[in-house]
Design a protein around this motif. Structure first.
Motif, short mmCIF file in Angstrom:
data_model
loop_
_atom_site.label_atom_id
_atom_site.label_comp_id
_atom_site.label_asym_id
_atom_site.label_seq_id
_atom_site.Cartn_x
_atom_site.Cartn_y
_atom_site.Cartn_z
N VAL A 40 -28.23 6.41 -39.13
CA VAL A 40 -29.01 7.36 -38.34
C VAL A 40 -30.06 7.98 -39.25
CG1 VAL A 40 -27.45 9.28 -38.82
CG2 VAL A 40 -28.86 9.33 -36.76
N SER A 41 -31.20 8.31 -38.68
CA SER A 41 -32.27 8.91 -39.47
C SER A 41 -31.93 10.38 -39.75
CB SER A 41 -33.60 8.82 -38.72
OG SER A 41 -33.56 9.63 -37.55
N LEU A 42 -32.59 10.94 -40.76
CA LEU A 42 -32.37 12.34 -41.10
C LEU A 42 -32.76 13.25 -39.94
CD1 LEU A 42 -31.71 14.61 -43.08
CD2 LEU A 42 -34.06 14.41 -43.95
N ASP A 43 -33.86 12.92 -39.28
CA ASP A 43 -34.32 13.73 -38.15
C ASP A 43 -33.25 13.78 -37.06
OD1 ASP A 43 -35.82 15.17 -36.40
OD2 ASP A 43 -37.14 13.54 -35.82
N ASP A 44 -32.72 12.63 -36.69
CA ASP A 44 -31.69 12.59 -35.64
C ASP A 44 -30.42 13.31 -36.09
OD1 ASP A 44 -33.36 11.18 -34.00
OD2 ASP A 44 -32.59 9.21 -34.60
N TYR A 45 -30.06 13.15 -37.34
CA TYR A 45 -28.84 13.79 -37.84
C TYR A 45 -28.96 15.31 -37.81
CZ TYR A 45 -25.10 15.15 -41.01
OH TYR A 45 -23.98 15.75 -41.57
N GLU A 62 -26.84 9.45 -48.61
CA GLU A 62 -28.02 8.68 -48.22
C GLU A 62 -27.87 7.19 -48.49
OE1 GLU A 62 -32.85 9.25 -48.56
OE2 GLU A 62 -31.52 10.18 -50.04
N GLY A 107 -26.23 7.27 -44.08
CA GLY A 107 -27.67 7.26 -44.24
C GLY A 107 -28.34 6.08 -43.59
N ARG A 108 -27.63 4.94 -43.48
CA ARG A 108 -28.23 3.76 -42.88
C ARG A 108 -28.05 3.74 -41.37
NH1 ARG A 108 -25.41 1.34 -47.25
NH2 ARG A 108 -23.85 0.55 -45.79
N TYR A 151 -26.25 14.94 -45.89
CA TYR A 151 -26.97 13.70 -45.59
C TYR A 151 -27.56 13.10 -46.86
CZ TYR A 151 -30.05 10.41 -43.26
OH TYR A 151 -30.66 9.26 -42.84
N ARG A 152 -28.17 13.95 -47.70
CA ARG A 152 -28.77 13.42 -48.92
C ARG A 152 -27.71 12.89 -49.87
NH1 ARG A 152 -34.17 14.57 -49.51
NH2 ARG A 152 -33.98 12.91 -51.04
#
Length: 223
Positions: free
Chosen positions: A99-104, A91, A96-97, A87-88
């Motif tokens: 879905v949020s990191l939390d959801d991913y 990003e 990255g645009r 994800y990073r």
């Protein structure tokens, strides 16, 4: 009750019934033996890894432990670390645009948790099927044996109790064989379901803690 006599005097249908029961029993006991060994190894490896994982000095050491251990929790931790890294790395791209990191991370960890749960349930379908089907297979063999026993008695023209009891009693062996195959399978299935439920609860708790740790590491600048 002489099983050898039943097999010697049985026709192809009855012999096929007993052969099927023997095959189901052999496979069931093989599955039971494999599952017992795997459950014992999984429990030992799981406890060893989780202790080492949470005692790690930093995130890099924890991920290295996950890569070197073979347990459900280790594979989930490794997948979480890979998911964070991926994800990073993406990003600034569409991922990255979108879905949020939390959801991913939730989606990534949930998918791997489901895969590990399915892995723990391997072989249980066979045990459940054997426990349900084997009595009816044995009952079919008994009905078939009684049918042919009655035909033989009718042809002999002697329907005394001594004449009827022997063939009917021998035919009932198939029902006993079906129960002998089904009972261990049902007992083992229930035992493994309970063990897997405990493993599932442990993995669920570990996954939630890992998710929180991953979000914490993001704030620490881990890439």
């Amino acid at each position: 009750m002489n099983l050898a006599l039943v097999l010697q005097s049985g026709d192809p249908v009855l012999l096929s019934t007993f052969s099927l029961l023997v095959l189901m029993s052999v496979i069931s006991w093989f599955v039971i033996a494999v599952r017992v060994r795997q459950s014992w190894l999984t429990g030992r490896q799981q406890r060893k890894f989780t202790r080492a994982f949470w005692d790690a000095k930093n995130w890099e050491e924890a991920i290295s432990l996950a890569a070197s251990h073979d347990s459900p929790a280790a594979r989930i931790a490794h997948a979480g670390g890979e998911g964070l890294r991926h994800y990073r790395a993406q990003e600034g791209a569409a991922l990255g645009r979108s879905v949020s990191l939390d959801d991913y991370l939730v989606r990534k960890l949930r998918n791997h948790l489901q895969q590990e749960t399915a892995r723990l349930e391997r072989g249980l379908t066979w045990l459940a099927t054997t426990g349900s089907v084997a009595p009816f297979v044995g009952l079919f063999g008994t009905v078939w044996g009684i049918y042919h026993a009655l035909l033989g008695i009718a042809q002999a023209g002697n329907a005394s109790l001594a004449t009827v009891a022997g063939p009917i009693g021998e035919a009932l062996v198939a029902t006993a064989a079906g129960l002998a195959v089904a009972i261990p399978a049902v007992v083992a299935y229930n035992a493994f379901v309970r063990i897997n439920r405990r493993f599932g609860q442990e993995l669920d708790g570990f996954t939630h803690d890992l998710h929180a740790q991953l979000l914490t590491e993001v704030n620490h600048g881990v890439r």
